[in-house]
Write an enzyme that holds these catalytic residues in place. Structure first.
Site, PDB file in Angstrom:
ATOM      1  N   TYR A  54       0.774  -1.410   0.125  1.00 48.36           N
ATOM      2  CA  TYR A  54      -0.026   0.095   0.089  1.00 48.36           C
ATOM      3  C   TYR A  54       0.845   1.175   0.578  1.00 48.36           C
ATOM      4  O   TYR A  54       1.031   2.244   1.041  1.00 48.36           O
ATOM      5  CB  TYR A  54      -0.992   0.086   1.331  1.00 48.36           C
ATOM      6  CG  TYR A  54      -1.508  -0.896   1.097  1.00 48.36           C
ATOM      7  CD1 TYR A  54      -2.001  -2.247   0.705  1.00 48.36           C
ATOM      8  CD2 TYR A  54      -2.710  -1.664   2.532  1.00 48.36           C
ATOM      9  CE1 TYR A  54      -3.196  -3.333   0.264  1.00 48.36           C
ATOM     10  CE2 TYR A  54      -3.412  -2.783   3.015  1.00 48.36           C
ATOM     11  CZ  TYR A  54      -3.659  -3.588   1.299  1.00 48.36           C
ATOM     12  OH  TYR A  54      -4.265  -4.292   2.051  1.00 48.36           O
ATOM     13  N   HIS A 138       0.692 -12.542   1.796  1.00 49.28           N
ATOM     14  CA  HIS A 138      -0.251 -11.371   0.863  1.00 49.28           C
ATOM     15  C   HIS A 138      -0.209 -11.766  -1.080  1.00 49.28           C
ATOM     16  O   HIS A 138       1.027 -11.512  -1.710  1.00 49.28           O
ATOM     17  CB  HIS A 138       0.220  -9.907   1.312  1.00 49.28           C
ATOM     18  CG  HIS A 138      -0.848  -8.322   0.514  1.00 49.28           C
ATOM     19  ND1 HIS A 138      -0.363  -7.234   0.465  1.00 49.28           N
ATOM     20  CD2 HIS A 138      -2.214  -8.760   0.020  1.00 49.28           C
ATOM     21  CE1 HIS A 138      -1.195  -6.696  -0.237  1.00 49.28           C
ATOM     22  NE2 HIS A 138      -2.532  -7.346  -0.463  1.00 49.28           N
TER      23      HIS A 138
END
Length: 331
Positions: A54, A138
């Site tokens: 992010y 992830h």
């Protein structure tokens, strides 16, 4: 508060997603990011999720800075591993990956044991903490075997050492998450966009498996990247333009919600939270106003009549649990 699996890590029913404060699609200032986190704390949110992906670490840095003024005890932080950040030349931006930040680093897929440890160490440094509560593998979609063979055992070892409290995997699909639930001892899985008012694919295998195994589920993407927040021409579904048939369905859902004196946003959040396997609903926010709105919607669930109409009109399958199922149970 809900406990993630057998880990002892506790999360509240509503959680803060840190993609927005990593400049997802458009930039926000440090001040706006810190105000969003402060609003979440003010609203009673104590579970905060982030990832190196992010904003190339920006989300982790901002979240760590914003949380520093609050007691670490009682705050649950999760981050993710699998994308290792390596320095880049800084030319250009990262918008191709969805983030309005300079291209100071590049992402390297790495689910090796060494890569997991290095990635987590860098995350701890950016967050300014000595441990995190939850770590997810992830998006290992294209790296499944390495994730199972090397990444997962590395997380198991970190959990045993007390470096992390709970471990799991986070993805936008259900098949591989179901395999993690059935074949490993993960405490939690983060399922994004596959259990919503428009997509109940997690209901078939993932959620039943989680119930059987005692594995917790965190639901992300309750609004399917925007369509269930504000259905209109141009709305996005799974980060792309919404197909006409789904837009039409979302508009029908919105109309039914308004007919029962509620909102589609409130219904979307309440639906995700209603399944007994779900420990928390993770909502991304980039401003204090967005946090306030999500909290208000979450705490104003639709009436039982709304859910009855969805089932009667075929907008929701009868096997999908809804809040009214609990309120209407005999005492």
């Amino acid at each position: 508060m809900n406990t993630l699996g057998r880990s002892g890590v506790e999360v509240g029913p509503l959680a803060f997603g840190g993609g927005g404060i990593g400049n997802l699609y458009t930039a926000v200032t440090d001040e706006q990011a810190h105000e969003a986190v402060a609003a979440a704390r003010r609203r009673g949110i104590r579970y905060f999720d982030t990832a190196p992906h992010y904003g190339l670490g920006l989300s982790e840095r901002r979240l760590g800075e914003a949380l520093r003024q609050y007691p670490r005890s009682g705050t649950t932080i999760s981050t993710k591993v699998g994308r290792r950040l390596e320095p880049a030349d800084g030319i250009g931006d990262d918008l191709a990956n969805g983030f309005a930040v300079p291209a100071t680093h590049r992402r390297v897929w790495d689910f090796t044991a060494d890569g997991i440890r290095r990635t987590l160490e860098a995350s701890l440094e950016r967050l300014g903490v000595d441990r995190v509560d939850v770590v997810y593998l992830h998006d290992p979609d294209d790296h499944a075997e390495q994730a199972f063979r090397e990444g997962y055992p590395a997380l198991e070892e970190l959990r045993a050492q007390g470096v992390v409290g709970a471990i799991g995997a986070g993805m936008n699909q259900t098949a591989l998450l179901t395999r993690f639930v059935e074949d490993t001892d993960v405490d939690v899985v983060l399922c994004a966009g596959r259990y919503t008012l428009l997509d109940q694919s997690a209901l078939t295998e993932l959620l039943p498996a989680a119930r059987r195994r005692g594995t917790s589920v965190v639901i992300g993407g309750a609004f399917n990247s925007g369509l269930l927040a504000d259905p209109r021409p141009g709305s996005t579904y799974n980060y792309a333009a919404a197909p006409p048939e789904l837009l039409g369905r979302a508009l029908r859902l919105k109309s039914v919600a308004e007919g029962h004196g509620t909102t589609l946003r409130a219904a979307a959040l309440a639906f995700c939270a209603a399944h007994p396997a779900v420990a928390s609903v993770l909502v991304g926010a980039r401003s204090a106003a967005e946090v306030d709105d999500c909290a208000e919607q979450f705490h104003r669930p639709p009436p039982p009549s709304f859910w009855r109409e969805l089932r009667e009109t075929g907008l929701l399958p009868p096997e999908a649990p809804v809040p009214a199922d609990r309120t209407e149970e005999p005492s």
